[in-house]
Design a protein around this motif. Structure first.
Motif, PDB file in Angstrom:
ATOM      1  N   GLY A  26      75.028 -56.231  25.233  1.00 47.72           N
ATOM      2  CA  GLY A  26      75.968 -57.595  25.213  1.00 47.72           C
ATOM      3  C   GLY A  26      75.777 -58.037  23.813  1.00 47.72           C
ATOM      4  N   GLY A  30      78.418 -58.182  21.168  1.00 47.19           N
ATOM      5  CA  GLY A  30      79.256 -59.506  20.943  1.00 47.19           C
ATOM      6  C   GLY A  30      80.137 -59.792  22.444  1.00 47.19           C
ATOM      7  N   LEU A  31      79.496 -59.347  23.608  1.00 44.43           N
ATOM      8  CA  LEU A  31      79.865 -59.624  24.728  1.00 44.43           C
ATOM      9  C   LEU A  31      78.754 -60.267  25.680  1.00 44.43           C
ATOM     10  CD1 LEU A  31      81.900 -56.538  25.854  1.00 44.43           C
ATOM     11  CD2 LEU A  31      82.768 -58.189  24.786  1.00 44.43           C
ATOM     12  N   THR A  32      79.173 -61.068  26.557  1.00 42.15           N
ATOM     13  CA  THR A  32      78.108 -61.922  27.346  1.00 42.15           C
ATOM     14  C   THR A  32      77.581 -60.814  28.514  1.00 42.15           C
ATOM     15  OG1 THR A  32      79.894 -62.578  29.006  1.00 42.15           O
ATOM     16  CG2 THR A  32      79.173 -63.999  27.109  1.00 42.15           C
ATOM     17  N   ARG A  33      76.388 -61.068  29.164  1.00 38.98           N
ATOM     18  CA  ARG A  33      75.855 -60.239  30.253  1.00 38.98           C
ATOM     19  C   ARG A  33      76.838 -60.324  31.312  1.00 38.98           C
ATOM     20  NH1 ARG A  33      73.532 -61.692  34.590  1.00 38.98           N
ATOM     21  NH2 ARG A  33      73.170 -63.809  33.882  1.00 38.98           N
ATOM     22  N   GLN A  34      77.601 -61.462  31.534  1.00 39.90           N
ATOM     23  CA  GLN A  34      78.287 -61.296  32.869  1.00 39.90           C
ATOM     24  C   GLN A  34      79.864 -60.687  32.530  1.00 39.90           C
ATOM     25  OE1 GLN A  34      77.180 -64.079  31.348  1.00 39.90           O
ATOM     26  NE2 GLN A  34      76.036 -64.975  32.861  1.00 39.90           N
ATOM     27  N   THR A  35      80.094 -60.398  31.270  1.00 41.15           N
ATOM     28  CA  THR A  35      81.359 -59.568  30.980  1.00 41.15           C
ATOM     29  C   THR A  35      80.884 -58.084  31.139  1.00 41.15           C
ATOM     30  OG1 THR A  35      82.286 -61.193  29.605  1.00 41.15           O
ATOM     31  CG2 THR A  35      83.009 -58.795  29.108  1.00 41.15           C
ATOM     32  N   ALA A  38      80.895 -57.366  34.536  1.00 39.49           N
ATOM     33  CA  ALA A  38      82.226 -56.988  35.282  1.00 39.49           C
ATOM     34  C   ALA A  38      82.806 -55.670  34.694  1.00 39.49           C
ATOM     35  CB  ALA A  38      83.021 -58.268  34.598  1.00 39.49           C
ATOM     36  N   LYS A  43      85.770 -54.398  37.269  1.00 40.67           N
ATOM     37  CA  LYS A  43      86.516 -55.334  37.528  1.00 40.67           C
ATOM     38  C   LYS A  43      87.046 -56.083  36.353  1.00 40.67           C
ATOM     39  CE  LYS A  43      84.225 -56.949  41.748  1.00 40.67           C
ATOM     40  NZ  LYS A  43      83.415 -57.908  42.286  1.00 40.67           N
ATOM     41  N   TYR A  44      86.893 -55.500  35.224  1.00 36.57           N
ATOM     42  CA  TYR A  44      87.278 -55.926  33.763  1.00 36.57           C
ATOM     43  C   TYR A  44      87.591 -54.697  32.865  1.00 36.57           C
ATOM     44  CZ  TYR A  44      87.972 -58.349  29.525  1.00 36.57           C
ATOM     45  OH  TYR A  44      88.299 -58.584  28.228  1.00 36.57           O
ATOM     46  N   SER A  45      88.603 -54.767  32.274  1.00 34.99           N
ATOM     47  CA  SER A  45      88.806 -53.425  31.684  1.00 34.99           C
ATOM     48  C   SER A  45      88.719 -54.394  30.169  1.00 34.99           C
ATOM     49  CB  SER A  45      90.517 -53.022  31.589  1.00 34.99           C
ATOM     50  OG  SER A  45      90.477 -52.551  32.922  1.00 34.99           O
ATOM     51  N   PRO A  46      87.712 -53.684  29.323  1.00 34.06           N
ATOM     52  CA  PRO A  46      87.347 -54.202  27.966  1.00 34.06           C
ATOM     53  C   PRO A  46      88.508 -53.966  27.015  1.00 34.06           C
ATOM     54  CG  PRO A  46      86.168 -52.330  28.510  1.00 34.06           C
ATOM     55  CD  PRO A  46      86.865 -52.525  29.712  1.00 34.06           C
ATOM     56  N   ALA A  50      86.232 -53.082  22.025  1.00 36.42           N
ATOM     57  CA  ALA A  50      84.851 -53.322  22.835  1.00 36.42           C
ATOM     58  C   ALA A  50      84.679 -51.872  23.251  1.00 36.42           C
ATOM     59  CB  ALA A  50      85.209 -54.387  23.824  1.00 36.42           C
TER      60      ALA A  50
ATOM     61  N   GLN B  74      75.881 -68.441  24.689  1.00 40.22           N
ATOM     62  CA  GLN B  74      76.585 -67.338  23.665  1.00 40.22           C
ATOM     63  C   GLN B  74      77.871 -67.980  23.440  1.00 40.22           C
ATOM     64  OE1 GLN B  74      75.577 -63.832  26.389  1.00 40.22           O
ATOM     65  NE2 GLN B  74      75.825 -63.132  24.346  1.00 40.22           N
ATOM     66  N   ASP B  77      83.383 -64.763  24.484  1.00 39.98           N
ATOM     67  CA  ASP B  77      83.671 -63.422  24.326  1.00 39.98           C
ATOM     68  C   ASP B  77      85.365 -63.182  24.703  1.00 39.98           C
ATOM     69  OD1 ASP B  77      83.761 -62.745  27.048  1.00 39.98           O
ATOM     70  OD2 ASP B  77      81.838 -61.633  27.014  1.00 39.98           O
ATOM     71  N   GLU B  78      85.670 -61.863  24.610  1.00 39.65           N
ATOM     72  CA  GLU B  78      87.126 -61.594  25.029  1.00 39.65           C
ATOM     73  C   GLU B  78      87.397 -61.995  26.220  1.00 39.65           C
ATOM     74  OE1 GLU B  78      87.068 -57.386  23.895  1.00 39.65           O
ATOM     75  OE2 GLU B  78      87.126 -56.977  25.879  1.00 39.65           O
ATOM     76  N   ARG B  79      86.421 -61.590  27.242  1.00 36.06           N
ATOM     77  CA  ARG B  79      86.956 -62.073  28.712  1.00 36.06           C
ATOM     78  C   ARG B  79      86.975 -63.422  28.669  1.00 36.06           C
ATOM     79  NH1 ARG B  79      82.735 -62.271  32.673  1.00 36.06           N
ATOM     80  NH2 ARG B  79      83.336 -62.362  34.547  1.00 36.06           N
ATOM     81  N   TYR B 141      87.349 -61.578  38.537  1.00 35.79           N
ATOM     82  CA  TYR B 141      86.858 -60.666  37.646  1.00 35.79           C
ATOM     83  C   TYR B 141      85.380 -60.865  37.264  1.00 35.79           C
ATOM     84  CZ  TYR B 141      91.930 -61.127  37.000  1.00 35.79           C
ATOM     85  OH  TYR B 141      93.076 -60.886  37.435  1.00 35.79           O
ATOM     86  N   ALA B 142      84.395 -61.065  38.083  1.00 34.38           N
ATOM     87  CA  ALA B 142      82.954 -61.397  38.008  1.00 34.38           C
ATOM     88  C   ALA B 142      82.422 -60.012  38.006  1.00 34.38           C
ATOM     89  CB  ALA B 142      82.405 -62.053  39.042  1.00 34.38           C
TER      90      ALA B 142
END
Lengths: 73, 142
Positions: A26, A30-35, A38, A43-46, A50, B74, B77-79, B141-142
């Motif tokens: 991450g 530039g993304l968080t650990r949680q993203t 996901a 559960k989340y499409s970047p 990204a 941080q 981010d995009e999410r 979306y976790a």
């Protein structure tokens, strides 16, 4: 729009690259650990940007990280 | 749990703990029926808003401090931005509906503190929808 499923190999690629942590990956893109968690869980499409950045970190092409399985017959 | 989800939970809790009792009290017919300006209700609202701000301020400082110590602080981010966009859009709908109700319907059959409290309630409702959508989105979306 046709539906489908996006799967990914991020967990495998992290393991193959020195057991890289989600936090480290991450931080590089530039993304968080949680993203990242996901994204790995599907559960989340970047964004496309990204997705390319993730592929760049692992030095593979986009399809080496993300795969698309269409539900269309 | 992400930093921004913690902030959303804090905001939801602060609103329920402060504006919940306020609207329960203000909603009593005896208070609503009193003639304007009814300064007692005005001061009660001011105190409620201050308490809510103090809870938010102290809570945000504490969460931020803990996140910084853990190295988890941080930029969004995009999410995070996508979730924020979705939650603001949901809250906007509530705010518009509230504006129509309070500004275009209630003046024909209500007045005074009924209209004021209805306007305040719609603002609080919009904020609660905002934070609830954030929490739901991070869970979903976790």
């Amino acid at each position: 729009m046709n539906s489908g499923t996006i799967s990914n190999r991020i967990r495998t690629l992290r393991f193959e690259n020195g057991e890289m942590s989600q936090t480290e990956l991450g931080r590089r893109i530039g993304l968080t650990r949680q993203t990242l968690a996901a994204i790995e869980a599907g559960k989340y499409s970047p964004s496309l940007e990204a997705a390319f950045l993730i592929a760049e970190v692992f030095k593979v092409d986009l399809q080496g990280v993300f795969q698309w399985k269409s539900n269309a017959k | 749990m992400s930093y921004r989800e913690k902030l959303a939970w804090l905001s939801l809790a602060a609103m329920v703990l402060t504006f919940g009792p306020y609207f329960a009290f203000a909603g009593q017919s005896s208070e609503m029926a009193k003639p304007m300006p009814n300064l007692r209700l005005l001061w009660l609202f001011a105190a409620t808003a201050v308490v809510q701000m103090v809870i938010q301020g102290v809570g945000r400082w504490w969460i931020r401090h803990k996140e910084r110590l853990a190295g988890d602080l941080q930029p969004p981010d995009e999410r995070d931005l996508a979730i924020e966009y979705r939650s603001v859009r949901a809250a906007y709908g509530v705010l518009i509906a509230g504006t129509i109700l309070v500004g275009c319907v209630m003046p024909f059959n209500s007045g005074g503190w009924q209209i004021i409290n209805a306007a305040l309630a719609m603002i609080v409702a919009a904020e609660m929808v905002h934070y609830a959508t954030v929490v739901f989105s991070y869970r979903r979306y976790a």
